[in-house]
Design an enzyme around this catalytic site. Structure first.
Site, PDB file in Angstrom:
ATOM      1  N   PRO A 116      -6.338   5.918  -7.859  1.00 38.71           N
ATOM      2  CA  PRO A 116      -5.274   5.271  -7.090  1.00 38.71           C
ATOM      3  C   PRO A 116      -3.884   5.842  -7.349  1.00 38.71           C
ATOM      4  O   PRO A 116      -3.506   6.134  -8.490  1.00 38.71           O
ATOM      5  CB  PRO A 116      -5.369   3.806  -7.538  1.00 38.71           C
ATOM      6  N   CYS A 117      -3.117   5.957  -6.251  1.00 42.58           N
ATOM      7  CA  CYS A 117      -1.797   6.582  -6.298  1.00 42.58           C
ATOM      8  C   CYS A 117      -0.637   5.633  -6.585  1.00 42.58           C
ATOM      9  O   CYS A 117       0.392   6.083  -7.129  1.00 42.58           O
ATOM     10  CB  CYS A 117      -1.523   7.290  -4.970  1.00 42.58           C
ATOM     11  N   PRO A 118      -0.703   4.343  -6.201  1.00 38.83           N
ATOM     12  CA  PRO A 118       0.483   3.484  -6.345  1.00 38.83           C
ATOM     13  C   PRO A 118       1.123   3.461  -7.729  1.00 38.83           C
ATOM     14  O   PRO A 118       2.359   3.329  -7.814  1.00 38.83           O
ATOM     15  CB  PRO A 118      -0.058   2.099  -5.950  1.00 38.83           C
ATOM     16  N   PRO A 119       0.370   3.602  -8.839  1.00 41.24           N
ATOM     17  CA  PRO A 119       1.050   3.574 -10.142  1.00 41.24           C
ATOM     18  C   PRO A 119       2.086   4.678 -10.326  1.00 41.24           C
ATOM     19  O   PRO A 119       2.980   4.557 -11.167  1.00 41.24           O
ATOM     20  CB  PRO A 119      -0.101   3.732 -11.139  1.00 41.24           C
ATOM     21  N   PHE A 120       1.975   5.763  -9.525  1.00 41.47           N
ATOM     22  CA  PHE A 120       2.854   6.920  -9.717  1.00 41.47           C
ATOM     23  C   PHE A 120       3.701   7.234  -8.487  1.00 41.47           C
ATOM     24  O   PHE A 120       4.500   8.155  -8.505  1.00 41.47           O
ATOM     25  CB  PHE A 120       2.018   8.150 -10.082  1.00 41.47           C
TER      26      PHE A 120
END
Length: 424
Positions: A86-90
């Site tokens: 998943p991309c949202p953390p970064f």
């Protein structure tokens, strides 16, 4: 000598962009794991013979990495462990919570290398992970892989360099045993960049729209990054305000998607231009009817989300080919010239292993105390930073990494269940 068929386990497989690219590069899927039900249905529809597991990739009830070790596979390790976690953390567009985000699986994925012992690792994420904010996080990942016996590098790749008519920067981590990694070469750009107009012209004129040729000439540029959007916000459009402005300059209406190409000007808001269809967006992600055939299951918004969140198949293909060439020793050994930008505060505290005063740290790194404090706070988003009590000046010690790496008591478990419906 005949090369053996290469096998891959892919986590967070989505709707199959990376999957299809790796298949084209010569990898057979031993297992693909995905959380989203519609994406799982898409994978199973396109590759009914694959073993596709549905659910949280970190749940041992969904799959257990211990069942895919070399010992369990007759002494043969998995050739590639891959995924687009998943991309949202970064994401630059988000809060960049990193290790504090319940969706963060990057560190967990790296830890599975110790169990699986794959010949190669490939993980990809958004450009935000390459920013200074995550220098300590990245160095911790490299430290872990080195401890496991792997050499690794990060590189920012642009999809438009590999035939995809879209900017779409992706930050990729590749790791292998040092002897294999000496043969790994990052793929070179493939040549001429395609534009939105030339890529979609045949689709835009499909219903006889008289201005399709005019549109093609006005859309003579590379697309902004396609964003599938999140379950939390819903809807299907072509991105935030800045992206919509870029689309507008190409005479594309970014406010939603169309069900079909225009027949006449009555089907569009002329000042805005035509909207794209799901099929058109699919082509902008690198899927097309000749080289990368793929059908998506689910309604329009779900299909668009699956496409927009995918790793472009042509980029996955060139990376897969580079990995396969290294594993099969088909390339020359190379000189290592890459140097990871490092977080000097992280390195200083890690190497010291005990408390260091702010004065000593600032002097060592040639930083003003105010800047040191700012960067300590930044590092503290991903690591526990112990601060000595009752001393002047303050002293700091690097503590535990906050990210989920498989701990039974990690806050990720509760947070994941609480927000499961929004995770994509």
């Amino acid at each position: 000598m005949t090369e053996k068929q290469l096998r891959v386990i892919e986590i967070c497989a989505g709707a199959g962009g990376q999957s299809l690219g790796l298949e084209k590069a010569g990898f057979d899927h031993e297992l693909a794991i995905e959380l989203d039900d519609n994406a799982v249905n898409t994978l199973k529809h396109n590759r009914p013979d694959w073993h596709v597991a549905s659910g949280d990739v970190a749940d041992p009830q969904v799959w257990d990495p211990a069942n895919y070790t070399p010992d369990k596979r007759g002494g043969q390790p998995i050739d590639l462990f891959a995924g687009g976690v998943p991309c949202p953390p970064f994401s630059i567009a988000g809060r960049q919570l990193g290790a504090n985000d319940e969706r963060d699986l990057f560190a967990w994925a790296v830890e599975q290398v110790h169990t699986l012992r794959p010949r190669a690792l490939m993980l990809e994420n958004v450009r935000g992970l390459s920013m200074p904010r995550f220098a300590g996080y990245r160095q911790h990942v490299l430290d872990r892989l080195k401890k496991f016996g792997y050499a690794a590098e990060w590189k920012l790749l642009h999809a438009s360099d590999y035939g995809v008519p879209q900017l779409r920067p992706r930050f990729v981590l590749i790791a292998m045993a040092p002897d294999d990694f000496e043969h790994f070469h990052w793929p070179e750009p493939t040549g001429k960049r395609s534009t939105v107009g030339e890529t979609l012209y045949h689709l835009m004129k499909a219903n006889g729209w008289a201005r399709a040729e005019e549109w093609r000439d006005r859309a003579n540029d590379i697309a902004p990054t396609i964003v599938g959007g999140s379950k939390k916000h819903g809807g299907a459009d072509l991105g935030p305000t800045r992206a919509k402005r870029a689309w507008s300059e190409m005479w594309v209406d970014g406010h939603g998607l169309a069900d079909h190409a225009p027949y006449t000007d009555d089907d569009i808001i002329v000042d805005r231009g035509p909207k794209l269809t799901v099929e058109m967006v699919k082509h902008l992600q690198g899927w097309d009817d000749d080289d990368f055939k793929w059908e998506f299951k689910g309604k329009k918004t779900s299909s668009y989300r699956q496409i927009g969140n995918a790793f472009p198949p042509p980029v996955a293909k060139v990376l897969g080919e580079a990995i396969a060439a290294a594993l099969n020793k088909r390339t020359q050994r190379r000189e290592r010239t890459f140097r990871e930008p490092q977080d000097p505060i992280y390195l200083a505290l890690r190497n010291h292993g005990d408390f260091m005063t702010a004065t000593d740290l600032a002097a060592m790194l040639e930083l003003e105390l105010k800047e040191l404090e700012r960067r300590i706070n930044l590092l503290g988003r991903d690591f526990q930073i112990e601060v000595s009590n009752g001393t002047e000046p303050a002293a700091y010690k690097l503590g535990a990494f906050k990210a989920f790496m498989g701990q039974d008591d990690h806050i990720r478990h509760d947070q994941f269940e609480k927000f499961r419906s929004r995770i994509s």
